[in-house]
Design a protein around this motif. Structure first.
Motif, mmCIF file in Angstrom:
data_model
loop_
_atom_site.group_PDB
_atom_site.id
_atom_site.type_symbol
_atom_site.label_atom_id
_atom_site.label_comp_id
_atom_site.label_asym_id
_atom_site.label_seq_id
_atom_site.Cartn_x
_atom_site.Cartn_y
_atom_site.Cartn_z
ATOM 1 N N TRP A 399 0.232 -1.627 -0.135
ATOM 2 C CA TRP A 399 0.058 0.108 0.315
ATOM 3 C C TRP A 399 0.775 1.261 0.115
ATOM 4 C CZ3 TRP A 399 1.186 2.522 4.132
ATOM 5 C CH2 TRP A 399 1.726 1.659 5.484
ATOM 6 N N LEU A 403 -0.708 4.871 -1.634
ATOM 7 C CA LEU A 403 -0.784 6.105 -0.483
ATOM 8 C C LEU A 403 0.287 7.772 -0.909
ATOM 9 C CD1 LEU A 403 -2.184 4.231 2.893
ATOM 10 C CD2 LEU A 403 -2.727 5.397 0.423
ATOM 11 N N ILE A 458 -8.367 11.197 -6.051
ATOM 12 C CA ILE A 458 -8.544 9.446 -5.455
ATOM 13 C C ILE A 458 -8.487 9.151 -7.109
ATOM 14 C CG2 ILE A 458 -9.699 8.170 -4.242
ATOM 15 C CD1 ILE A 458 -9.334 10.361 -2.241
ATOM 16 N N LEU A 530 -14.945 8.773 2.056
ATOM 17 C CA LEU A 530 -14.898 7.531 2.507
ATOM 18 C C LEU A 530 -15.310 6.974 1.177
ATOM 19 C CD1 LEU A 530 -17.223 7.150 5.299
ATOM 20 C CD2 LEU A 530 -15.321 6.356 5.694
ATOM 21 N N SER A 533 -12.211 6.571 -0.116
ATOM 22 C CA SER A 533 -10.821 5.090 0.793
ATOM 23 C C SER A 533 -11.374 4.153 -0.007
ATOM 24 C CB SER A 533 -11.034 5.370 1.875
ATOM 25 O OG SER A 533 -11.374 6.616 2.805
ATOM 26 N N LEU A 536 -9.558 3.618 -3.186
ATOM 27 C CA LEU A 536 -8.239 3.136 -2.876
ATOM 28 C C LEU A 536 -8.017 2.078 -2.792
ATOM 29 C CD1 LEU A 536 -7.208 6.570 -1.077
ATOM 30 C CD2 LEU A 536 -6.624 6.126 -3.780
ATOM 31 N N CYS A 537 -9.343 1.276 -2.469
ATOM 32 C CA CYS A 537 -8.374 0.124 -1.784
ATOM 33 C C CYS A 537 -8.648 -0.826 -2.508
ATOM 34 C CB CYS A 537 -8.903 -0.158 -0.884
ATOM 35 S SG CYS A 537 -9.248 -0.202 1.023
ATOM 36 N N LEU A 572 -14.931 0.086 5.579
ATOM 37 C CA LEU A 572 -15.660 1.250 5.269
ATOM 38 C C LEU A 572 -16.645 0.964 4.535
ATOM 39 C CD1 LEU A 572 -11.389 2.042 3.441
ATOM 40 C CD2 LEU A 572 -12.743 2.698 5.341
#
Length: 838
Positions: A399, A403, A458, A530, A533, A536-537, A572
């Motif tokens: 990761w 990031l 993102i 959120l 996020s 991004l995962c 999440l």
């Protein structure tokens, strides 16, 4: 060799999906504009056919500019592909002439670049045939318009802009700089048009436009509707001159590229030929230390911070980033020169919220450009430099690269925002304005807007990670932004829960600060962060580490990675769904929210249901007694009203009685005389009563006001204003004096005991005349700068206009019929210049 290279370039691009994707994008946009009234390109078409030759050629002219970033892909790759793929030394070692290489690659890219623009004709032709399009809005197809659109606008503009982009890529051998060049072209064009607009001779303005949009506008300026529906513009008159001039400029640029281009490698920094290393100065190397690997969470955090620093410096020290920032700053400074101008000779003080508006309008396009290009560049940095094998073998968690690159991009955006804010502060100080609101810069630029850009970062990281093709990633990111901005209204979707990154608008007012907006903004921004996020995962699952770049292989790797991050991802998703449900409950259940189409349907239904009662004699209100309790601390009011009505047609209101309580430190204002004021249980109470029958048309306001009063001929002249906006209060009182003198002399006495001007927040920009009370927006007269005697004194004129309504509209009242509003607005307009000298 020319033909071989030319054919190779064509075959290369015709096997790539990007040209066809660009074609589809342009076709869909024109299709939407032709088949729907929701989408407009270059303004409305009015009574002209949606597929008229004028509209088609206008589309071609606009798209030759709007699609500049699309064609950059082709010219950029054609010029720099061999250098990027490290095949230039092999190719240039063959008996290849510079002429054949440059001409073959340039004209190959030129021909392929025409493909996306064919989507204009395709979209227009298909869109005009849709069954839902009103046949009266579609005319016959004029094929010469499509041909001239390509020959008059696309081909010359491709030669001009393509030569510049191709030249930058060929001479610098840097793909990113050519993209920067296209941005500079767009910005330079925008600035040049603002300068050309001041050219008194519009012929010169038409000749100096490199893309021909202004030329087209000037030539067709006086075309009738019939002309626009039937005539096609070819190479004639001003168009011929303009196209010849700028095609020649493009060919000249290409000639210079031909002159300066070289097959040889550029000299690299290092030792000079024959220079020997001095043994005495050679460094003595110490024995390598034994390092024990550490993989604790704290060490991963240290790695992350270190990598963020490295990635951030790599962005901000890059010459292309510096160029974007410089050009953006130049454009912003140019915009700031008009920050205090409202046009028509009107000037305002450079209040902070107005400066922030200029920053958003003049600077944010550059920030979006940075995000668009640098997210792709930073994702592909190691692979483009051919060091990915070393980098990917380093001991870091999967990761960390993603990031660190995301945060580095965010820090780069913050640097740009701080630059814009600094330029804004300097602009205010140079104008002698010291009432700086640094909290507005902080909240708007660093707070709300930077988080909006974070959502875009993102999204771009996600697209580049999953697609794993740099140019398609660029295109998809831009396509998603366009779709997110323009497609939802077509689908009648306006919910911030669906529109990516959607949040309520945050409006700052000097009177009301940020009001109630930040809480709602924060809730929706948290919802989208959120969602980011989660993206991004997913991006992490498909992040390329190693040589396995195929989608099927990456999917297998993603399944393995999912085992490690599944708890985080599920958590999440769960929190995001809970948050979305809570927002849905607040916006759709506890409150009423309607889309534009739903509101229109409701009005149509109302008209259908009650149209039959139009013209029937209805009761009229003759007396009102209001009690209004205002609770601004929790945005609540309680209203009770007693009304007396008579069924006698249009009748003046005899009496109005109402009482307004407000919080302890605020003043409540309503039409009429203040009969009584008292305090009770920490609240102020105000009892107003009209002194004379008046129109059933009024407003109630409450705020922490400063009040300036003056008695004039038995009338109390009053201005209620924010303490920081006292600039023109005396002028407002003076204008009320002159209004009473003039209007009372010519049209009869003023009928009230007071005339009040009341400032209200800039949620709207107007002034309004109610009986004896005139609300006036803070964003117009209250911040007008009248220090220059040459400026138009709109403060005096607007006050005089609203005072005039105390006679025309409140004494002489027009009937409820078409034209009545025009009558009341124009009756006193002609007398203003006679009675109001500066």
């Amino acid at each position: 060799m020319f033909l071989q290279l030319f054919r190779f370039e064509l075959r290369y691009w015709l096997r790539q999906p990007i040209a066809y994707i660009f074609f589809l994008v342009n076709a869909l946009l024109v299709f939407g504009a032709t088949s729907s009234d929701v989408i407009t390109i270059g303004g409305g078409v009015g009574n002209v056919f949606k597929n008229s030759p004028y509209v088609v050629q206008n589309y071609y002219a606009l798209f030759s500019l709007l699609s500049l970033l699309m064609i950059t892909t082709f010219f950029n790759s054609a010029a720099a592909r061999d250098f990027n793929e490290k095949t230039n030394q092999i190719l240039f070692a063959t008996p290849l002439q510079k002429r054949d290489f440059l001409l073959g690659r340039f004209f190959g890219a030129l021909v392929v670049s025409i493909i996306p623009f064919l989507g204009v004709s395709f979209g227009s032709l298909i869109g005009s045939m849709m069954p839902w399009v009103d046949p009266e809005l579609v005319g016959p197809t004029v094929w010469s318009a499509h041909l001239n659109g390509l020959l008059v606008f696309i081909l010359p503009n491709l030669i001009f802009s393509g030569a510049i982009i191709f030249g930058i890529a060929a001479l610098t051998r840097n793909t990113l700089l050519s993209f920067i060049g296209s941005i500079v072209l767009l910005v330079g064009y925008s600035i040049s048009q603002s300068l050309i607009s001041d050219v008194e001779n519009e012929v010169w303005g038409a000749i100096l436009d490199p893309f021909g949009l202004r030329t087209f506008s000037v030539v067709t300026k006086y075309w009738t509707v019939d002309d626009r529906n039937t005539q096609s513009l070819g190479f004639e008159g001003l168009v011929l001159i303009n196209r010849t001039v700028w095609t020649a400029v493009g060919l000249l640029v290409f000639g210079l590229v031909w002159r300066w281009f070289s097959f040889s490698e550029r000299a690299r920094p290092g030792k000079r030929p024959g220079e020997k290393e001095n043994p005495a100065s050679a460094k003595t190397w110490e024995p390598l230390k034994t390092v024990k690997p550490e993989f604790s969470p704290s060490w991963s955090v240290k790695q992350l911070l270190s990598q963020i620093r490295i990635e951030s410096l790599s962005i901000m020290k890059n010459i292309a980033f510096v160029m974007i920032m410089v050009f953006g700053a130049i454009n912003l400074i140019a915009g700031m020169s008009f920050a205090t101008s409202q046009g028509y000779g009107l000037t305002t003080f450079p209040v902070t919220y107005a400066i922030v508006d200029v920053i958003q309008g003049s600077f944010y396009a550059f920030i979006v450009a940075v995000i668009t290009f640098y997210t792709g560049a930073i994702v592909w940095k190691e692979r483009e430099s051919k060091v990915q094998d070393i980098y990917d073998a380093l001991p870091y968690p999967d990761w960390l690269p993603m990031l660190s690159k995301t945060f580095a991009m965010y820090l780069a955006v913050l640097v740009l925002l701080l630059t814009g804010g600094l330029i804004g502060v300097v602009t205010q100080l140079l104008n002698g304005f010291t009432d700086l609101r640094l909290e507005v810069y902080l909240v708007k630029l660093i707070g709300t807007d930077s988080l909006t850009f974070l959502s875009l970062i993102i999204l771009s990281i996600f697209i580049h990670s999953v697609v794993n093709n740099r140019y398609i990633g660029y295109f998809l990111f831009i396509a998603v932004i366009i779709t997110n901005s323009f497609v939802w209204p077509v689908l009648d979707v306006s919910s911030n829960l669906v529109i990516y990154g959607g949040t309520p608008t945050v409006t700052y007012s000097d009177m009301n600060g940020f009001g109630p907006f930040l809480a709602a903004y924060g809730a929706f921004r948290a919802y989208w962060l959120l969602a980011g996020s989660i993206l991004l995962c997913v991006a992490l699952l498909y992040w390329v580490r190693g040589r396995e770049a195929g989608f099927r292989t990456r999917t297998l790797i993603a399944r393995r990675r999912l085992l490690a991050i599944r708890p985080v991802l599920l958590g999440l998703v769960f929190v995001w769904l809970i948050g979305g449900g809570w927002l849905f409950y607040n916006t759709k259940v506890l409150n009423t929210f309607m889309t534009n189409d739903e509101s229109e349907k409701r009005m149509v239904e109302y008209e259908k249901r009650y149209k039959k009662y139009e013209g029937r004699l209805q009761p009229r209100v003759i007396s009102l007694d209001y009690r209004i309790d205002l609770y601004p601390e929790n945005r609540r009011l309680e209203v009770t009203c007693t009304q007396w009505v008579k069924n006698k047609g249009v009748t003046a209101i005899d009496t109005l009685y109402f009482t307004l309580p407000s919080t302890f430190d605020k003043i409540a204002i309503a039409p009429g005389s203040l009969r009584k004021q008292w305090k009770e249980k920490g609240r102020n109470y105000f009892h107003y009563e009209l002194d004379h029958p008046s129109m059933n048309f009024y407003a109630f306001m409450s705020a922490r006001y400063q009040v300036k009063k003056k008695m004039y001929k038995g009338i109390s002249l009053e201005v209620y204003y924010d303490a920081r906006h006292a600039y023109n209060v005396s002028k407002m009182l003076m204008s009320m004096e002159k209004s009473i003198d003039y209007y009372a002399t010519h049209f009869g006495p003023y009928r009230h005991k007071q005339a009040r001007i009341i400032e209200f927040p800039r949620y709207a920009s107007f002034a309004q005349a109610f009986p004896g009370t005139m609300p006036y927006s803070e964003s117009i007269g209250f911040i007008a700068n009248l220090e220059n005697p040459e400026d138009i004194d709109m403060v005096t004129y607007v006050v005089a206009h609203e005072m005039g309504h105390q006679w025309w509209a409140h004494q002489v009242v027009g009937p409820e019929m078409q034209g009545s509003y025009t009558l009341q607005q124009s009756q006193h307009g002609d007398v203003l210049p006679q009675g109001y000298d500066r």
